[in-house]
Design an enzyme around this catalytic site. Structure first.
Site, PDB file in Angstrom:
ATOM      1  N   CYS A  70       0.861  -1.190   0.000  1.00  0.00           N
ATOM      2  CA  CYS A  70       0.000   0.000   0.000  1.00  0.00           C
ATOM      3  C   CYS A  70       0.896   1.239   0.000  1.00  0.00           C
ATOM      4  O   CYS A  70       2.114   1.143   0.193  1.00  0.00           O
ATOM      5  CB  CYS A  70      -0.880   0.007   1.254  1.00  0.00           C
ATOM      6  SG  CYS A  70       0.085   0.246   2.758  1.00  0.00           S
ATOM      7  N   HIS A  76       3.148   2.350  11.725  1.00  0.00           N
ATOM      8  CA  HIS A  76       2.031   2.308  12.688  1.00  0.00           C
ATOM      9  C   HIS A  76       2.064   3.442  13.709  1.00  0.00           C
ATOM     10  O   HIS A  76       1.155   3.560  14.525  1.00  0.00           O
ATOM     11  CB  HIS A  76       2.064   0.975  13.459  1.00  0.00           C
ATOM     12  CG  HIS A  76       2.167  -0.217  12.576  1.00  0.00           C
ATOM     13  ND1 HIS A  76       3.312  -0.973  12.464  1.00  0.00           N
ATOM     14  CD2 HIS A  76       1.284  -0.762  11.730  1.00  0.00           C
ATOM     15  CE1 HIS A  76       3.106  -1.938  11.596  1.00  0.00           C
ATOM     16  NE2 HIS A  76       1.898  -1.833  11.137  1.00  0.00           N
ATOM     17  N   GLU A 134      -0.296   0.342  16.393  1.00  0.00           N
ATOM     18  CA  GLU A 134      -1.052   1.552  16.013  1.00  0.00           C
ATOM     19  C   GLU A 134      -2.044   1.935  17.123  1.00  0.00           C
ATOM     20  O   GLU A 134      -2.146   3.103  17.503  1.00  0.00           O
ATOM     21  CB  GLU A 134      -1.810   1.294  14.704  1.00  0.00           C
ATOM     22  CG  GLU A 134      -2.627   2.506  14.279  1.00  0.00           C
ATOM     23  CD  GLU A 134      -3.603   2.199  13.156  1.00  0.00           C
ATOM     24  OE1 GLU A 134      -3.277   1.380  12.274  1.00  0.00           O
ATOM     25  OE2 GLU A 134      -4.691   2.780  13.165  1.00  0.00           O
ATOM     26  N   THR A 141      -6.916   1.857  11.575  1.00  0.00           N
ATOM     27  CA  THR A 141      -6.991   2.134  10.128  1.00  0.00           C
ATOM     28  C   THR A 141      -7.242   0.885   9.288  1.00  0.00           C
ATOM     29  O   THR A 141      -7.691   0.991   8.156  1.00  0.00           O
ATOM     30  CB  THR A 141      -5.686   2.788   9.640  1.00  0.00           C
ATOM     31  OG1 THR A 141      -4.595   1.959  10.037  1.00  0.00           O
ATOM     32  CG2 THR A 141      -5.495   4.177  10.171  1.00  0.00           C
ATOM     33  N   CYS A 193      -8.478   3.265   6.476  1.00  0.00           N
ATOM     34  CA  CYS A 193      -7.783   3.908   5.351  1.00  0.00           C
ATOM     35  C   CYS A 193      -8.344   3.417   4.023  1.00  0.00           C
ATOM     36  O   CYS A 193      -8.913   2.327   3.939  1.00  0.00           O
ATOM     37  CB  CYS A 193      -6.278   3.696   5.453  1.00  0.00           C
ATOM     38  SG  CYS A 193      -5.738   2.127   4.791  1.00  0.00           S
ATOM     39  N   SER A 225       0.257  -9.315  10.598  1.00  0.00           N
ATOM     40  CA  SER A 225      -0.297  -8.141   9.914  1.00  0.00           C
ATOM     41  C   SER A 225      -1.807  -8.048  10.136  1.00  0.00           C
ATOM     42  O   SER A 225      -2.562  -8.936   9.729  1.00  0.00           O
ATOM     43  CB  SER A 225       0.018  -8.247   8.411  1.00  0.00           C
ATOM     44  OG  SER A 225      -0.917  -7.508   7.663  1.00  0.00           O
ATOM     45  N   SER A 246       1.303  -5.026   3.407  1.00  0.00           N
ATOM     46  CA  SER A 246       2.767  -5.050   3.554  1.00  0.00           C
ATOM     47  C   SER A 246       3.384  -6.283   2.873  1.00  0.00           C
ATOM     48  O   SER A 246       4.485  -6.692   3.206  1.00  0.00           O
ATOM     49  CB  SER A 246       3.139  -5.006   5.041  1.00  0.00           C
ATOM     50  OG  SER A 246       2.351  -5.922   5.774  1.00  0.00           O
TER      51      SER A 246
HETATM   52  S1  SF4 Z   1      -2.949   2.955   7.222  1.00  0.00           S
HETATM   53 FE1  SF4 Z   1      -1.740   1.079   7.061  1.00  0.00          FE
HETATM   54  S2  SF4 Z   1      -2.733  -0.062   5.403  1.00  0.00           S
HETATM   55 FE2  SF4 Z   1      -3.478   2.034   5.250  1.00  0.00          FE
HETATM   56  S3  SF4 Z   1      -2.126   3.030   3.753  1.00  0.00           S
HETATM   57 FE3  SF4 Z   1      -1.294   3.393   5.816  1.00  0.00          FE
HETATM   58  S4  SF4 Z   1       0.187   1.757   6.155  1.00  0.00           S
HETATM   59 FE4  SF4 Z   1      -1.128   1.127   4.452  1.00  0.00          FE
END
Ligand code: SF4
Length: 267
Positions: free
Chosen positions: A12, A75, A127, A150, A179, A207, A251
């Protein structure tokens, strides 16, 4: 046997950014310089191993570090850890994903305005631990602010919100902090589930977003396996299957997705 790959496979935006930041810092490394990431930079053991070979060491806290550079993972990091880094005058490189920063800023605002803050997510995930540290001690307030990790599954989040709304409150603010990448990846996985009779979910076992994809697959009733590398594939899984769906966490490197597809083709 057909193989269909989800539209959103590979890294991502936030993970690509964190790796670029780390590689940039590693390039500037001089003899004797030390560079650390606070927790795994991203939740993919194979990608973390590649970075380790280039010189990036993972530490769980800044306590044991007395000099060098510390990279904050995608995170984010707890307030206490950031204070310790500052106190020790270590060089800080921030690779926190902007979507995570957005959620952190919402928590700061809610705290300032006297809201009781509810974070829907995995309490031991870095996170969420960082968000909790910003929120501080839980306070008694009739004003409620709700945000999610997220990488939360949208359906989970809606269910949790419904439960919370049964409580007594005078005002509630709900934020969609899932996200864009997570939402797209989950939709792409749901689309594949309509056509496929076997799903392979690729990504770190640690993950959060990969685990959510696997949860979506399992709940659909389609046979599903969560793997990190091609070595975990078993020929027997594919017996009698006509369409294999491949989806991967945020990831997971593209190269790993390719390796896994090649091995399935050989079966
Ligand atoms: S919040 Fe996590 S999954 Fe979403 S873009 Fe950012 S790093 Fe990637």
């Amino acid at each position: 046997m057909k193989i269909k790959v989800a539209k959103c496979a590979g890294f991502c935006f936030g993970v690509k950014r964190a790796i670029n930041v780390a590689e940039g810092a590693l390039k500037g490394l001089k003899d004797g310089d030390k560079i650390y990431s606070l927790g795994a930079l991203i939740h993919n053991p194979q990608a973390v191993e590649e970075l380790f070979k280039k010189g990036l060491q993972v530490v769980t806290s800044p306590e044991k570090i007395n000099s060098g550079t510390v990279i904050i993972s995608s995170h984010g990091a707890p307030v206490e850890a950031l204070e310790e880094i500052k106190k020790k005058k270590l060089k800080l490189v921030d690779a926190t994903c902007p979507f995570v920063k957005y959620a952190q800023n919402i928590v700061r605002e809610l705290k300032k305005d006297g809201y009781r803050i509810i974070i829907v997510g995995d309490s031991v995930h870095p996170e969420v631990r960082a968000l909790n540290s910003i929120a501080g001690k839980s306070r008694k307030s009739k004003k409620l602010g709700i945000i999610s990790q997220t990488t939360q599954n949208k359906v989970n989040y809606i269910n949790e919100i419904q439960k919370i709304l049964n409580e007594d409150f005078s005002e509630v603010k709900i934020f969609n902090t899932i996200c864009n990448d997570t939402s797209k990846r989950q939709s792409a996985t749901r689309s594949l589930l309509k056509d496929c009779d076997l799903m392979i979910v690729i990504g770190g076992k640690n993950s959060a977003n990969t685990k959510r994809l696997w949860q979506i697959c399992k709940e659909s009733g389609v046979d599903s396996f969560h793997i990190e590398t091609e070595l975990e594939l078993k020929k027997v899984w594919f017996k009698g299957k006509s369409c294999i769906g491949i989806t991967s966490g945020a990831s997971t490197p593209d190269s790993m997705v390719k390796k896994i597809i090649e091995r399935i083709r050989r079966f």
